[in-house]
Design a protein around this motif. Structure first.
Motif, PDB file in Angstrom:
ATOM      1  N   GLU A 172      -2.436   4.618   6.564  1.00 41.62           N
ATOM      2  CA  GLU A 172      -3.425   4.198   5.561  1.00 41.62           C
ATOM      3  C   GLU A 172      -3.643   5.307   4.539  1.00 41.62           C
ATOM      4  O   GLU A 172      -3.621   5.079   3.328  1.00 41.62           O
ATOM      5  CB  GLU A 172      -4.753   3.811   6.231  1.00 41.62           C
ATOM      6  N   LYS A 182      -7.896  -2.001   6.476  1.00 46.81           N
ATOM      7  CA  LYS A 182      -7.932  -0.559   6.699  1.00 46.81           C
ATOM      8  C   LYS A 182      -7.406   0.206   5.488  1.00 46.81           C
ATOM      9  O   LYS A 182      -7.981   1.216   5.086  1.00 46.81           O
ATOM     10  CB  LYS A 182      -7.113  -0.194   7.946  1.00 46.81           C
ATOM     11  N   SER A 217      -4.855  -5.872   3.800  1.00 45.17           N
ATOM     12  CA  SER A 217      -4.971  -4.873   4.859  1.00 45.17           C
ATOM     13  C   SER A 217      -6.322  -4.188   4.740  1.00 45.17           C
ATOM     14  O   SER A 217      -6.486  -3.259   3.948  1.00 45.17           O
ATOM     15  CB  SER A 217      -3.846  -3.835   4.748  1.00 45.17           C
TER      16      SER A 217
END
Length: 213
Positions: free
Chosen positions: A69, A128, A126
């Protein structure tokens, strides 16, 4: 500014691992870009695959980023135009123009860069990655805009009764609309000045007529 410059430096010896290598960091970022250019979705980019493409070990990546991430956020920041290093600070109008011009250049980059278009679209899927991007990129930019507006309000350049959060959205909104919702609309030079001047015309304090004071 290089990607390596975005990481904090320490005067003393590193806490763990070997000293940072700008060459390794560049290889890792370019490896991610290569995979994205080949059409590999973010969800399929594992640390193992990135390391193999970049020609480094997984430990080399984990010494620099806690996970993919954070790595993806730095990749996006490496492709995007750099944020303004300094604001003029002379007046509310000039500071807002500099901030909005950076957003205009980012919009142009999004339109011209296949990587940015694809990554921004996939980031929304996504949580995250989007949360990391928001915390490290979006939130600091919003805070900067609010700081500029707050200083302008304290200096008497902005009406005291306006909601600064709302004004911040009003100023940034038109550029974001043209970038995201109206890809056919132009992002010409001078647009930042036009937006700021139009909005400030209605947000500046109004002098009372002498008889009403």
């Amino acid at each position: 500014m290089s990607l390596a410059d975005s990481h904090p430096r320490h005067d003393g010896p590193p806490c763990r691992g070997r000293p940072r290598s700008e060459t390794a960091e560049r290889a890792i970022v370019e490896g991610v870009m290569k995979l994205l250019e080949e059409g590999v979705p973010l969800a399929d980019l594992s640390i193992e695959r990135i390391a193999r493409t970049a020609g480094v070990g997984k430990a080399t990546i984990y010494r620099r980023w806690s996970g993919k991430e954070e790595l993806f956020v730095d990749v996006v920041r490496a492709v995007e135009p750099a944020d303004p290093e300094a604001l003029p600070g002379a007046c509310l109008r000039d500071d807002l123009v500099v901030l909005l011009e950076a957003l205009r250049r980012r919009g142009l980059a999004n339109r011209s860069s296949t990587i940015l278009r694809n990554v921004h679209a996939e980031m929304k899927n996504s949580p995250k990655i989007w949360a990391a991007y928001h915390a490290r990129v979006v939130a600091p930019r919003r805070r900067l805009g609010l700081d500029i507006l707050r200083r302008g309000q304290e200096n008497g350049e902005l009406r005291a009764d306006v909601d600064l959060e709302l004004v911040n959205d009003m100023i940034m909104g038109p550029m974001l609309v043209r970038t995201v919702l109206r890809p056919d609309a132009g992002l010409p030079e001078g647009l930042a000045e036009q937006i700021v001047d139009t909005l400030l015309e209605g947000l500046r304090p109004v002098s009372q007529p002498p008889g009403e004071r």
